[in-house]
Design a protein around this motif. Sequence first.
Motif, mmCIF file in Angstrom:
data_model
loop_
_atom_site.group_PDB
_atom_site.id
_atom_site.type_symbol
_atom_site.label_atom_id
_atom_site.label_comp_id
_atom_site.label_asym_id
_atom_site.label_seq_id
_atom_site.Cartn_x
_atom_site.Cartn_y
_atom_site.Cartn_z
ATOM 1 N N GLN A 186 -4.854 12.232 -6.469
ATOM 2 C CA GLN A 186 -4.895 10.822 -6.858
ATOM 3 C C GLN A 186 -3.874 10.238 -6.259
ATOM 4 O O GLN A 186 -2.508 10.904 -6.281
ATOM 5 N N HIS B 4 -4.688 8.153 4.860
ATOM 6 C CA HIS B 4 -4.112 7.230 4.161
ATOM 7 C C HIS B 4 -3.095 6.284 5.314
ATOM 8 O O HIS B 4 -2.199 6.856 5.800
ATOM 9 N N MET C 223 -7.444 2.956 3.782
ATOM 10 C CA MET C 223 -7.966 4.087 4.375
ATOM 11 C C MET C 223 -8.188 3.909 5.863
ATOM 12 O O MET C 223 -8.604 2.885 6.217
ATOM 13 N N TYR D 275 -17.104 6.422 -1.977
ATOM 14 C CA TYR D 275 -17.440 6.919 -0.738
ATOM 15 C C TYR D 275 -18.521 8.165 -0.719
ATOM 16 O O TYR D 275 -18.320 9.480 -0.813
ATOM 17 N N CYS E 166 -14.654 10.464 -2.235
ATOM 18 C CA CYS E 166 -13.541 9.751 -3.128
ATOM 19 C C CYS E 166 -13.760 8.353 -3.736
ATOM 20 O O CYS E 166 -15.087 7.987 -3.146
ATOM 21 N N GLU E 167 -12.986 7.803 -4.426
ATOM 22 C CA GLU E 167 -13.086 6.292 -4.920
ATOM 23 C C GLU E 167 -11.787 5.799 -4.464
ATOM 24 O O GLU E 167 -10.647 6.574 -4.478
ATOM 25 N N ALA E 168 -11.912 4.462 -4.156
ATOM 26 C CA ALA E 168 -10.588 3.807 -3.781
ATOM 27 C C ALA E 168 -10.662 2.452 -4.381
ATOM 28 O O ALA E 168 -11.677 1.660 -4.589
ATOM 29 N N TYR F 34 -2.886 0.284 -2.379
ATOM 30 C CA TYR F 34 -4.351 0.679 -2.987
ATOM 31 C C TYR F 34 -4.072 2.308 -3.622
ATOM 32 O O TYR F 34 -2.987 2.844 -3.400
ATOM 33 N N THR G 135 -6.337 5.962 -3.975
ATOM 34 C CA THR G 135 -7.587 6.869 -3.772
ATOM 35 C C THR G 135 -7.714 7.912 -4.766
ATOM 36 O O THR G 135 -6.473 8.339 -5.417
#
Length: 455
Positions: A186, A330, A335, A395, A409-411, A420, A422
């Motif tokens: 994370q 990153h 991203m 994603y 992953c999620e963001a 932000y 991730t």
Amino acid sequence: MMKFHSKALVLTLTVLAASVVHAAVSQQEASHLGKDLTLFGAEKAGNADGTIPSYSGGLTKAPAGYKGGDSFLVDPFPDEKPLFSITAANVDKYKSRLSDGQIAMLKKYADYKINVYPTHRTTAYPEKVLEAAQKNATTAKTTNNGVGLEGFEQAIPFPIPKNGVEVIWNHLTRYRGGAVRRDFVQVPVERDGNYVLTRIEDTLVFPRNLPKFYDPKEDNNINFYFYQILKSPASISGNVLLVHETLDQVKEGRRAWQYNAGQRRVRRAPQVAYDSPGSAADGLRTTDNYDLFNGAPDRYDWKLEGKQEMYIPYNNYRLASPKVSYKQIHQPGHMNPELLRYELHRVWKVTATLKPGERHIYAKRVFYVDEDNWQAAVIDHYDDKGQLWRVAESYALQYYNVAVPFYACEALYDLQAGRYLTIGLTNEAQAPFEFNFTPDRSDYSPSGLRRLGVK
């Protein structure tokens, strides 16, 4: 007298409508499943101009180069190039297929873009999940004004949703394998691009998907069991969160416990819900931002806006590649867009508005849920002043080795702060995912937390 009867009629129709809203569909309507609809409820046909293909069973065979087991996935589309890119300069041309949050991202960051690739409907499920979804269509229903769920076997309770909360229940209960263990990071990213990685191990166990594990007495009101172990940095290493996620959280609220490695104490954690701060996220997410959205749906009114075509993250195998480092992913503000893949897909749009008298830092959320995998693909979040605040994306990719739709992953992008977060990247992990492991029920008990913290 006429006015009285009119009001009574309106009230009666409202009550009747509410009862229909929360009922299963008829056998006649369910007969569309497997014909013009897939067994999981998506439209089989492609769109009129052919930019969305018809569904042909999904991605079920591994491409050349895949080593098998739980090794890293190989990109099945390695040679494809973007069809076009959406930038701040041409965003107006494509805005009907973007969320307000996606548009805001493009306008805020000059170096940000959305690369759009050919669409592949790769989602695939095991046969048992498809059979259950077909049966659920005529048996599943919501209870307690949409807060609870009953009458479904496993995953996708509403392949033919009739209202917003049913779409959300499909996201909450969607198939992610019977049991999955992840070793991931994370990453809260500052405005200048600096970050400190938090390494996490978590597991999800869905009892209904595990016949040998499922106990009707223990698990009847359980959606999943979950634990999260913080592995690094050293200051938080060994802390553990355990959650028993209930289906009807009005009838029986989420059960949560925390183990603090420094104090060596296990405590109940009723605060782990709704908009309490997410663990090790530096204030960049709420508890219910995890997995884009989780938990009880009782604080919002859910309006089904309908279906639309939209550019959403899809088939993000390149983002998950072990050849890509976290440093490459990153960047300041967002991203690396060159590593992200978007495709045109049909989504269900649902608007969640905070109920009068309820409290949450997000006064409104707008969900875009993919019709094939039932995963929330994009969610726009608004504050109590009606201002767009945060934009979440998942994603997506298909684990073709186990027939599981998941994501790289999620963001969660904070437009107001320029920061932000991730969650879920595994690029530098030794064993990123383990599906279908055999869970030990004792690991999901409060007494097992201390043992988990020192594994």
